[in-house]
Write a protein that holds these residues in place. Structure first.
Motif, PDB file in Angstrom:
ATOM      1  N   ARG A   1      -2.843  -7.896   2.518  1.00  0.00           N
ATOM      2  CA  ARG A   1      -1.405  -8.123   2.597  1.00  0.00           C
ATOM      3  C   ARG A   1      -0.661  -7.144   1.676  1.00  0.00           C
ATOM      4  NH1 ARG A   1       0.915  -8.697   6.080  1.00  0.00           N
ATOM      5  NH2 ARG A   1       2.803  -9.531   5.118  1.00  0.00           N
TER       6      ARG A   1
ATOM      7  N   ILE B   1       2.354  -4.666   2.258  1.00  0.00           N
ATOM      8  CA  ILE B   1       3.661  -4.901   1.633  1.00  0.00           C
ATOM      9  C   ILE B   1       4.102  -3.722   0.768  1.00  0.00           C
ATOM     10  CG2 ILE B   1       4.839  -6.296  -0.119  1.00  0.00           C
ATOM     11  CD1 ILE B   1       3.208  -8.693   0.944  1.00  0.00           C
TER      12      ILE B   1
ATOM     13  N   ASP C   1       1.645 -14.186   1.772  1.00  0.00           N
ATOM     14  CA  ASP C   1       2.619 -13.315   1.124  1.00  0.00           C
ATOM     15  C   ASP C   1       3.019 -13.845  -0.249  1.00  0.00           C
ATOM     16  OD1 ASP C   1       2.428 -11.707   3.228  1.00  0.00           O
ATOM     17  OD2 ASP C   1       4.474 -11.961   3.983  1.00  0.00           O
TER      18      ASP C   1
END
Lengths: 275, 264, 266
Positions: free
Chosen positions: C60, C64, C235
């Motif tokens: 992730r 990101i 997240d």
């Protein structure tokens, strides 16, 4: 063998003269008289030690010459001028480590000159000379944290000498050192002093040290203190190793010991014994 | 130079002088407090966003009178106390162990310092998922926040102990338990108290922050709700109450600290 | 005259041997924790709604980190931290000097300072919000006030701890007050003040992230809280990881600096 008080208080113009000085402290409980009445002269080129029982105001005397304390009575004068504050022509060495730990040895020795505003090149030049004189060559870039106690005191002595003082004021400078270092650095001091011949006012409680180093030893009484006796040390100079074993050295030492013992007993109370 | 003049009568004067100083200090503190309140009053006349001291205290008194505040007060205090106790139960022994052993110190010092630097409130969502919304999550938050400062000051306290004391304990052949209770704990008392004081403060702050984020009851929640309803007097009243709790907590711990200090 | 440097003592040498072994154990512990988390989350012993496997967090993060929004969040957070810390430093050091010069003020104000230390300053956030608007201002005020207190208190303690002999020395060479402050007092106090400055910085980080977490609309702290509310565990953990890495980095840099500054204080 010794001159008995009162001594000649009329010195030369260039001498350090104590003129009937006294010091009284105001405390919470009232008033304490630390120094009653001291007169004396430190003549040019002489090494004078002051000994006496603890708390007798030896350091007070020294601080007054250094301009850190003002006598409440009488005056101290140097070179005919009354001392009113710290002067450029006196320099002090303290018992405690007073090196600045964030500066190198070189910058420590140059500190006094730096504060005086001496240009960098000049102050480094005299600092290096003094470092050599006190035997720390090669340690210019070390920091105090890397040095032993004796070496730190040598840095402090070099710093004081770099200011080329008329009067060098030493407040038990070797008091925090072990006995061996102390004797060694005492000999070193004498070697240096033979070259510079400043006036020295040296505070100590070590009688042997006082005899070995000095031209005159002032014995102070218990509080409120006066100079009880001035003993002239008539040992020849230079004083090589082995001076301690001379019969005359022993005589002087014994005599001073007797004088100090009487005073110490007054402070500590009757029957007090000295180690 | 004047310090070596201590005669018995001097000690008495010294004591009364100290007492006079304490009184003078307290008068000054009261004056500072009054000045702060006056400043607050002045600000309240200048801005609609600041409720006046009188209105705020009235609103607070009303909340006490109708009993509606007790649920929130209880929730907050409970979370602080439970959280602090957990932090103390974990933090003191661990801090002690890390301080005593050179090896554990070398292993854990960087970990504890790193954890200390992390804003622990960031873990609150996870605590919410584990404990659900309520006092449990708030207590866990307080414990997580307070445990590292307590560990750090305990470790520092152990390391600051005069190295002669353990030697003394060995020379007297004290048992390990005696060494801890008779030598280490008394010698460490000052830094333990510092740890307790900081731990309390941090637990308190974090409970309120956590209540802002999600809670069923609590002074933080109440203040947020009051703000939401633009009930500014209640909001300022709660701020005063929180300041009073912080002050009272610290004064109590301080008094203990002084007493310990005098005894040692 | 030859002066021989003291060779390192046995204890020092033993300590030197201790350090690599300790860091080995430390890394082993960290790796073990990560491995346990990976294992328990993969096998479902820990629900994936609570935590996702660390490997997934990394994946992730990789997605990101390159985004613009991440850059903006990090920039916002770092600026807020730096501004808060700077304000804390600029106000904290003079306050510490004042408390040192006027000991009575220190004594009188101590209960107020200690209470301020335990006050949830975020309660003033709504007011600050109304006054300053929805921007970094209110967060900066709160984080700066948190950062200021340890800096002021340590400055006071550090100045009190300076050996009186240094004052005497400065006097004996007739240093001016300016010279005394610049050449003696501040250099002597800096290594002692630094732990407080470090704490002040850490508090600026904690204050900033905590305020963002609860109240802001931007910044890494805000994102973590935001994804919690969105029930996006992966997240959320990615941003928690960012905060952890940021804090540990900050702490590492400060510790390194501290060692350098205190080095000559042996």
């Amino acid at each position: 063998m010794s001159q008995i008080f009162p001594i000649d208080t009329v010195g030369h113009d260039s001498d350090v003269v104590f003129d009937n000085i006294g010091m009284t402290f105001g405390t919470k409980t009232g008033v304490t008289q630390a120094v009653a009445n001291v007169s004396g002269v430190i003549p040019e080129g002489k090494f004078v030690s002051v000994i006496g029982p603890s708390g007798c105001g030896k350091s007070t005397l020294l601080d007054m010459v250094g301009g850190l304390l003002k006598p409440t009575k009488g005056t101290v004068s140097i070179n005919g001028e009354t001392v009113t504050g710290p002067r450029r022509d006196t320099a002090m060495v303290f018992q405690e480590d007073s090196t600045l730990h964030w500066r190198t040895v070189l910058d420590n020795v140059a500190f006094g000159l730096e504060v005086k505003g001496v240009p960098k090149a000049d102050r480094y030049e005299s600092a290096r000379r003094m470092i050599e004189l006190v035997g720390l060559s090669g340690f210019e870039d070390h920091r105090p944290g890397q040095l032993s106690g004796g070496m730190k005191q040598r840095v402090a002595i070099a710093r004081a000498l770099a200011m080329e003082p008329r009067v060098l004021l030493m407040d038990e400078p070797f008091g925090a050192l072990d006995q061996q270092t102390r004797q060694f650095i005492g000999r070193e001091l004498l070697r240096i002093w033979e070259k510079t011949r400043n006036r020295v006012l040296f505070i100590t409680h070590d009688i042997q040290e006082a005899v070995y180093l000095s031209d005159e030893v002032w014995v102070m009484s218990a509080r409120p203190s006066v100079v009880k006796e001035v003993v002239t040390i008539d040992l020849p100079r230079p004083r090589p190793e082995g001076t301690h074993t001379l019969p005359r050295f022993r005589e002087l030492e014994d005599h001073l010991w007797e004088l100090v013992k009487v005073e110490a007993e007054k402070t500590l109370g009757p029957g007090a014994r000295l180690a | 130079m004047s310090t070596d003049v201590t005669i018995p009568s001097g000690i008495i004067t010294q004591q009364s002088a100290d007492r006079a100083r304490v009184i003078r200090d307290n008068v000054w503190r009261a004056a500072v407090l009054v000045a702060l309140v006056l400043l607050w009053a002045l600000l309240s006349t200048m801005s609609d966003l600041v409720a006046s001291p009188a209105d705020s205290l009235n609103a607070l008194a009303e909340r006490f009178a109708d009993g509606s505040i007790y649920r929130h007060l209880n929730a907050t205090l409970q979370a602080v106390v439970i959280g602090f106790l957990i932090a103390a139960a974990v933090g003191f022994p661990l801090g002690y162990a890390i301080g005593r052993s050179k090896f554990l110190g070398a292993v854990f010092d960087p970990l504890v310092a790193g954890a200390f630097a992390i804003p622990r409130v960031i873990f609150f969502p996870i605590l919410l998922q584990i404990f659900g919304v309520g006092v449990g999550a708030q207590s866990a938050m307080a414990a997580l926040a307070a445990v590292f400062p307590i560990m750090v000051s305990t470790t520092a306290g152990v390391r600051a102990i005069n190295p002669l004391l353990p030697k003394l304990a060995r020379s007297l052949s004290l048992s390990p338990l005696q060494t801890v209770t008779k030598i280490y704990i008394p010698a460490m008392a000052p830094s333990l108290m510092v740890g307790i004081r900081i731990g309390f403060s941090i637990a308190f702050i974090n409970v309120i922050i956590a209540e802002f984020f999600a809670a069923r009851a609590g002074l933080g929640l109440l203040a947020l709700r009051a703000y939401g309803m633009l009930d500014l007097p209640t909001m300022y009243g709660i701020i005063v109450l929180l300041a009073a709790i912080a002050l009272a907590g610290n004064l109590v711990l301080w008094a203990i600290e002084r007493r310990l200090g005098n005894k040692l | 005259m030859k002066v021989i440097e003291k060779s390192p003592t046995v204890q020092e040498r033993r300590k030197a041997a201790l350090v690599p072994r300790a860091s080995l154990v430390r890394w082993a512990i960290i790796v073990a924790i990560v491995a346990v988390l990976e294992f328990t989350t993969r096998t479902g012993m820990v629900s994936q709604s609570l935590m996702v496997p660390p490997s997934e967090i990394l994946i992730r993060l990789a997605e990101i980190v390159p985004t613009d929004r991440f850059g903006q969040d990090v920039a916002r957070t770092l600026t807020t931290i730096l501004v808060s810390f700077t304000i804390g430093l600029v106000l904290g050091v003079p306050l510490g000097i004042f408390l040192w010069r006027v000991p009575a003020a220190g004594r009188i104000l101590e209960p107020f300072i200690v209470t301020g230390y335990a006050m949830p300053t975020l309660l003033f956030y709504p007011v600050l919000l109304a006054v300053m608007g929805l921007n970094a201002g209110p967060i900066i005020v709160i984080a700066a006030s948190m950062s200021l207190i340890p800096i002021a208190l340590t400055t006071m303690v550090a100045l009190n701890a300076i050996k009186p002999i240094l004052h005497k020395l400065a006097n004996s060479v007739s240093a001016s007050p300016r010279q005394y402050y610049l050449k003696v007092l501040f250099p002597a106090a800096t290594p002692l003040i630094f732990p407080g400055v470090k704490l002040g910085f850490i508090y600026a980080v904690i204050g900033t992230v905590a305020m963002e977490f609860i109240l802001a609309s931007q910044g890494v702290g805000f994102r973590a809280g935001f994804y919690y509310r969105e029930l996006n565990t992966a997240d959320m953990w990615a941003y928690i990881a960012v905060v952890i890495v940021l804090s540990v980095l900050v702490n590492g840099v400060l510790t390194w600096l501290e060692k350098r500054i205190r080095r000559d204080m042996l």
